[in-house]
Design an enzyme around this catalytic site. Structure first.
Site, PDB file in Angstrom:
ATOM      1  N   GLU A 410      56.233 -17.185-101.787  1.00 46.74           N
ATOM      2  CA  GLU A 410      55.175 -16.229-102.191  1.00 46.74           C
ATOM      3  C   GLU A 410      55.194 -15.987-103.696  1.00 46.74           C
ATOM      4  O   GLU A 410      54.981 -14.869-104.161  1.00 46.74           O
ATOM      5  CB  GLU A 410      55.331 -14.904-101.435  1.00 46.74           C
ATOM      6  CG  GLU A 410      55.144 -15.078 -99.964  1.00 46.74           C
ATOM      7  CD  GLU A 410      53.935 -14.351 -99.415  1.00 46.74           C
ATOM      8  OE1 GLU A 410      53.305 -13.585-100.163  1.00 46.74           O
ATOM      9  OE2 GLU A 410      53.638 -14.578 -98.257  1.00 46.74           O
ATOM     10  N   GLY A 411      55.501 -17.017-104.434  1.00 48.07           N
ATOM     11  CA  GLY A 411      55.581 -16.918-105.889  1.00 48.07           C
ATOM     12  C   GLY A 411      57.029 -16.730-106.298  1.00 48.07           C
ATOM     13  O   GLY A 411      57.654 -15.727-105.953  1.00 48.07           O
TER      14      GLY A 411
END
Ligand SMILES: Cc1cc2nc3c(=O)[nH]c(=O)nc-3n(C[C@H](O)[C@H](O)[C@H](O)COP(=O)(O)OP(=O)(O)OC[C@H]3O[C@@H](n4cnc5c(N)ncnc54)[C@H](O)[C@@H]3O)c2cc1C
Length: 430
Positions: A410-411
């Protein structure tokens, strides 16, 4: 849930969300005083985490398999359902979703992800689909308590992780048949290949980079959508991760989330050089960052609590090890960092739910801090347990392995820093 009630519920939630957008002055004030509903949900999820998830954690970590019986248990009590996620999400303060996630992942992160992994697909359908699409596909992500199903969200590819603009999976429209033909390879998909519903991010116009992306639902048993290699992992091993191959995979036109008219309008705006309102993958990630941060917090809190109890019991040199400042100060700092991270997570969750723009990338801040704190706290917990901490006889080494993914998916932490630095400076930092 029947299809009709799912549609009704989805429509109601959408209406609520729309009503909240920009209506910050009318939204609830931020408060740390939890209301009774929030406390009840926290207790309910904690009870499940303590009595069902935690006792099963070691077994499923070792087996490296999806813990279907635990997901079924969660479905039986209504925790694994759209109703539950809808109820968490509907809380107008935004805090119930992170609270529930923290408690579940306090039980175990691998099993937590096996239960919550579906939510990413649901969030994409909920965020980008029409009410009809929500009603049709969201219930199929969960199945029923007697026949549970999973959802998978597939954005990443072997050559497109942090840089989603590199997505090569293509979707071409076959007008004669009103079908989309999808080709490509997705990587590291949670529930990939074993899900009933896959949401695929594909490029409909490569020249437009990430602004030419769209999200598609792949209905169950669609030909041409197959699981590739299952990934063997460092942590989160009760959660299934695999490649997904899309080989001339044909889906009806109605599987394009949001519909063709909306997509054509958006692409036309981009081609005219106007700003696109949203990018399919990023929209899903932005909304989910505080929730992911809350999961990391759950792991950190579990490790901290275990280490604190241990330090108060274990004796060396004729005294409890907690009586040494170095151990006690570590524990004090672990608690401090967890509470600080939680404040960032709750702030971002509250802002997101009120429809406040993340002017300073507050969503990224929350995920960055919570992920880094989880890795640091679980590492300290191993140190406090000494040799025991390093063995599989004690849970903190599993928690440490599980925590590491929170600085990656998620990053990554670097990408969160990039987003924050761009937001605060206004410069296109590289
Ligand atoms: C267990 C697991 C589950 C996952 N689940 C899903 C899922 O369900 N769906 C999905 O779509 N994806 C999923 N992913 C993929 C995940 O989101 C990616 O791994 C992540 O986005 C990082 O991409 P990458 O691995 O290609 O790393 P890369 O992008 O190759 O990055 C490698 C390193 O370079 C750094 N880096 C890259 N660009 C920059 C830059 N501009 N500035 C500074 N540093 C930079 C990164 O921070 C990192 O340290 C999952 C991954 C794992 C491991």
């Amino acid at each position: 849930m029947t299809e009709t009630s799912a549609v009704a519920e989805a429509e109601q939630l959408v209406a609520e969300a729309a009503g909240n957008e920009g209506a910050s002055s009318e939204g609830p004030q931020f408060t740390l005083e939890l209301n009774q509903d929030q406390k009840d949900i926290r207790e309910w999820v904690h009870g499940f985490a303590e009595n069902v998830v935690r006792p099963a954690a070691e077994e499923w970590d070792e087996r490296e398999e999806t813990p279907w019986p635990v997901i079924e248990e969660a479905a039986k009590i209504g925790l694994y359902s759209f109703e539950a996620v809808g109820q968490f999400w509907a809380d107008e303060t935004g805090l119930t979703l992170p609270i529930a996630n923290e408690e579940l992942f306090w039980g175990d992160a691998g099993i937590g992800m096996a239960i919550m992994g579906t939510t990413l697909a649901v969030a994409a359908i909920f965020g980008q689909g029409t009410p009809e699409q929500m009603g049709e596909w969201i219930p199929q992500c969960y199945g029923t308590p007697d026949d549970v199903k999973l959802g998978a969200f597939c954005a990443s590819e072997p050559d497109a992780g942090s840089d989603v603009s590199g997505i090569r999976t293509s979707a071409k429209y076959d007008e004669a048949k009103d079908e989309w033909v999808i080709n490509g390879q997705k990587a590291w998909a949670t529930n990939g290949g074993i899900a009933n519903i896959h949401v695929i991010i594909a490029s409909v116009d490569r020249e437009l980079g990430s602004r030419g992306h769209a999200a598609f639902v792949i209905p169950p048993t669609t030909k041409g959508c197959e699981q590739g290699a299952k990934v063997k992992k460092h942590g989160l091993r009760a959660s299934h991760t695999a490649d997904v191959h899309l080989d001339d995979c044909r889906v009806p036109g109605s599987c394009l989330l949001g519909g063709k008219e909306k997509l054509d309008e958006r692409l036309a705006r981009v081609r005219e050089g106007k700003k696109a309102k949203s990018q399919a993958a990023m929209q899903t990630f932005e909304a989910s960052r505080p929730t992911v941060g809350a999961q990391a917090l759950g792991i950190a809190r579990a490790a901290y609590e275990y280490a604190l109890d241990y330090a108060k019991e274990r004796e060396q040199f004729g005294r409890k090890i907690v009586e040494n400042q170095s151990i006690a100060f570590d524990l004090a700092n672990m608690k401090l960092e967890i509470d600080a991270a939680r404040l960032l997570v709750w702030r971002a969750a509250w802002m997101g739910r009120q429809g406040h723009k993340f002017e300073n990338a507050e969503g990224s801040m929350s995920k960055l801090k919570a992920g880094e704190v989880a890795v640091w706290v679980t590492e300290r917990a191993i140190q406090i347990l000494g040799g025991n901490g390093y063995t599989r006889e004690f849970p903190v080494e599993r928690m440490h392995r599980d925590s590491k993914i929170y600085t990656i998916f998620e990053g990554t932490s670097e990408i969160q820093q990039l987003v924050i630095s761009r937001a605060i400076s206004g410069f296109h930092i590289k």
